[in-house]
Design a protein around this motif. Structure first.
Motif, PDB file in Angstrom:
ATOM      1  N   GLN A 287      27.112  14.600  31.498  1.00 10.77           N
ATOM      2  CA  GLN A 287      26.233  13.428  31.485  1.00 10.77           C
ATOM      3  C   GLN A 287      27.065  12.154  31.572  1.00 10.77           C
ATOM      4  O   GLN A 287      28.143  12.053  30.980  1.00 10.77           O
ATOM      5  CB  GLN A 287      25.382  13.391  30.214  1.00 10.77           C
TER       6      GLN A 287
ATOM      7  N   ASN B 131      22.848  19.588  33.659  1.00  7.55           N
ATOM      8  CA  ASN B 131      22.909  18.797  32.418  1.00  7.55           C
ATOM      9  C   ASN B 131      24.110  19.115  31.532  1.00  7.55           C
ATOM     10  O   ASN B 131      24.123  18.782  30.352  1.00  7.55           O
ATOM     11  CB  ASN B 131      21.622  18.980  31.608  1.00  7.55           C
TER      12      ASN B 131
ATOM     13  N   GLY C 205      24.155   9.112  29.579  1.00  7.83           N
ATOM     14  CA  GLY C 205      22.943   9.826  29.193  1.00  7.83           C
ATOM     15  C   GLY C 205      22.187  10.469  30.327  1.00  7.83           C
ATOM     16  O   GLY C 205      21.138  11.081  30.095  1.00  7.83           O
ATOM     17  N   LYS C 206      22.682  10.347  31.542  1.00  5.06           N
ATOM     18  CA  LYS C 206      21.995  10.941  32.705  1.00  5.06           C
ATOM     19  C   LYS C 206      22.841  12.077  33.261  1.00  5.06           C
ATOM     20  O   LYS C 206      24.063  11.976  33.326  1.00  5.06           O
ATOM     21  CB  LYS C 206      21.745   9.883  33.780  1.00  5.06           C
ATOM     22  N   ALA C 207      22.170  13.136  33.681  1.00  6.15           N
ATOM     23  CA  ALA C 207      22.875  14.297  34.222  1.00  6.15           C
ATOM     24  C   ALA C 207      23.648  13.917  35.478  1.00  6.15           C
ATOM     25  O   ALA C 207      23.131  13.197  36.343  1.00  6.15           O
ATOM     26  CB  ALA C 207      21.884  15.413  34.535  1.00  6.15           C
TER      27      ALA C 207
END
Length: 575
Positions: free
Chosen positions: A395, A392, A398-400
């Motif tokens: 990103q 994380n 908004g996503k790892a």
């Protein structure tokens, strides 16, 4: 022995072919045994002065067996090529797939020549072990059961003796296995190192010549080749010791069998007709074992490769490749965020990046400036998923980053590296590699956008002109523009330019910059720049030094407040 059984496992991908190979081997042995038996029966019939019809019948049967055996041998030679090709192709595919999964982080720790040797010569050397030796074991087992049963009916003592000698010829090679294994592994390592050094010298020939050390390097390569030759002779010595013992066993087994039968005839235990059959058949009974011995020695090099082969296949895969990963989720203008990102190339090594915070805004151009070694290109490698980071820390929308499947992630990124790599093939093929389904019109459009179309059409065969290995027949600027065309053709939502204009001459730089500005529209773009002029119009510029972010702002803002950036611009103005 673990390596031995692991290699055998590859035959599961060719079960049908392995079964056919065993049946062919049994057929050839059966035809050969029948041929000899009919010949023995014919000799007995002649000695006993039987009628000519019976003698002729045995002769025709012997001739038919000979014909069948010749046909089976011919077909087996053809079949073995297909069988071996299937098995070797499967092994090569697994190795290449594994290397691709492991990516640059694995490859960078290996010598290219070593991997090349493994994939080509190494896998090739497994052919004798997998497609000849292993099936022959099954042939020997079935043959031994049949021969023992058959010969025991003629002379029990001879049958048991042949069974014992058959077992010895199978066991002896494995007694020598530890010594052979150590020598052969060393032999393969010497070979791989020699091959790797040769490739290095060929690729670096210009450098060797310019430094005036080509003769010195040639002598070093010669000494290495002599060392390899010495290792080969050591290997040959062990091989000959092994094969000599097996040959003695086979010869002794044949001779003692005949001697025992002769004694039994003299003692009146068996008729002389049995002696004639033993005389003809004893040698044939042990021929499959002799073939097994030959295949075993042909397998030595293949067995020496096992350690390195299994090392690659067993190399731990990054955790992200073991999870259920996403193949969607990156938008048309993704936002990329780096939060408190630190990274080391080696465990317990120095930090290349230290607590880096960056935001690459959606649809905008973000640049990273800094001296060589400041960590700029490392960020590119991490964005492409070439190395693992703490979860994380990066990103996308908004996503790892680690939640995305690697192939999908890279399909969403177009990259032009500082050192553009072109593959041997046509110019058209090199551009189309970014999008194999692209039409010729789209390729030309991408080339025009990269300001390389005019250059390409003036080549001897235009877009069908062959590019030398690694693009050696083109200048650095020409290679770079073709790479830019390739990136434009890919049409991915994220565009990364890692020193993309570093090899372009000043005359064409502005034109290419204009083309790249067009390509940057409606994309999230990251620019790594050596020339400060290439990032003046960036929406945001990060300044890095020693793995740290030391400044952030527009070109004008940094010129006013950031001393590191001022020094970079000042140094550029003196070049």
């Amino acid at each position: 022995m673990n390596h031995f059984f692991r290699l055998v496992y590859f035959l599961k991908y060719a079960k049908k072919e392995t079964a056919i190979r065993i049946l062919l081997g049994l057929g050839i042995v059966g035809a050969q045994f029948s041929q000899t038996w009919f010949l023995a029966k014919m000799v007995i019939a002649v000695c006993e002065k039987r009628n000519m019809k019976e003698i002729l019948l045995f002769f025709l049967a012997e001739f038919l067996s000979l014909f069948i055996r010749a046909g089976l041998i011919k077909y087996q030679e053809y079949f073995l090529k297909k069988y071996a090709a299937k098995v070797k192709n499967e092994i090569r595919s697994q190795i290449l797939d594994k290397i691709m999964v492991l990516g640059p982080s694995f490859k960078n720790d290996q010598r290219t020549g070593n991997l090349q040797s493994l994939i080509t010569d190494g896998v090739e050397s497994l052919e004798a072990f997998l497609t000849q030796y292993i099936p022959q074991i099954a042939v020997v087992i079935f043959t031994t059961i049949f021969v023992t049963t058959f010969m025991c009916r003629l002379d029990r003592t001879v049958g048991l003796l042949l069974f014992f000698m058959s077992a010895v010829t199978v066991i002896v090679p494995h007694v020598f296995m530890p010594a052979v294994s150590d020598v052969m592994v060393l032999y393969w390592k010497e070979y791989a190192q020699l091959n790797a050094q040769y490739i290095d010298d060929m690729q670096g020939m210009s450098t060797l010549k310019s430094l005036g050390v080509s003769k010195k390097e040639g002598k070093r390569l010669k000494d290495q080749a002599i060392g390899f030759a010495a290792e080969s002779m050591r290997n040959l010595g062990i091989s000959l010791s092994d094969s000599t013992l097996i040959t003695i066993c086979i010869t002794a087994g044949t001779s003692i069998s005949i001697l025992l039968s002769a004694i039994h005839v003299a003692q009146g235990k068996i008729p002389y007709a049995v002696l004639i059959q033993v005389l003809f058949l004893a040698g044939e009974c042990l021929k499959p074992m002799n073939d097994l011995s030959i295949y075993w020695h042909n397998s030595y090099t293949g067995l020496s490769v096992a350690e390195e082969l299994l090392y690659v296949l067993d190399y731990p895969v990054p955790e992200k490749t073991k999870e259920n990963l996403q193949t969607t989720g990156i938008g048309e203008k993704p936002e990329i965020v780096l939060r408190n990102l630190s990274f080391q190339y080696e465990k317990d090594g120095a930090d290349v990046l230290k607590n880096v915070d960056m935001v690459f805004e959606s649809g905008k151009v973000t640049a990273i400036a800094g001296k060589s070694g400041s960590g700029k290109s490392t960020i590119v490698n991490l964005l492409l998923g070439f190395y693992e980071t703490e979860k994380n820390r990066i990103q996308i929308d908004g996503k790892a980053l680690e939640s995305f499947e690697s192939d999908y992630l890279r399909s969403q990124i177009s990259v032009v590296f500082q050192d553009s790599f072109l593959f041997y093939g046509t110019v058209r093929d090199n551009i189309r590699m970014a999008r194999p389904e692209a039409s010729d019109a789209e390729i030309i459009q991408a080339a025009m956008a990269a300001n390389v179309h005019e250059f390409i059409v003036n080549l001897p065969n235009g877009y069908d002109t062959l590019v030398g290995e690694r693009g050696a027949t083109l200048s650095g600027g020409e290679r770079q523009r073709i790479a830019i065309a390739r990136a434009i053709l890919k049409n991915a939502p994220i565009l990364i330019l890692d020193e993309a204009t570093s090899s372009v001459d000043c005359k064409n730089e502005q034109e290419i910059q204009n083309a790249l500005k067009e390509a940057m529209k409606d994309r999230t773009t990251l620019v790594i720049a050596h020339r400060m002029t290439t990032i003046e119009d960036a929406d945001r510029i990060y300044v890095m030094q020693n793995g740290l972010v030391e400044g952030c702002g527009t070109h004008e803002e940094l010129l006013q407040k950031d001393q590191i950036y001022q020094n970079l611009v000042r140094a550029q103005s003196y070049e």
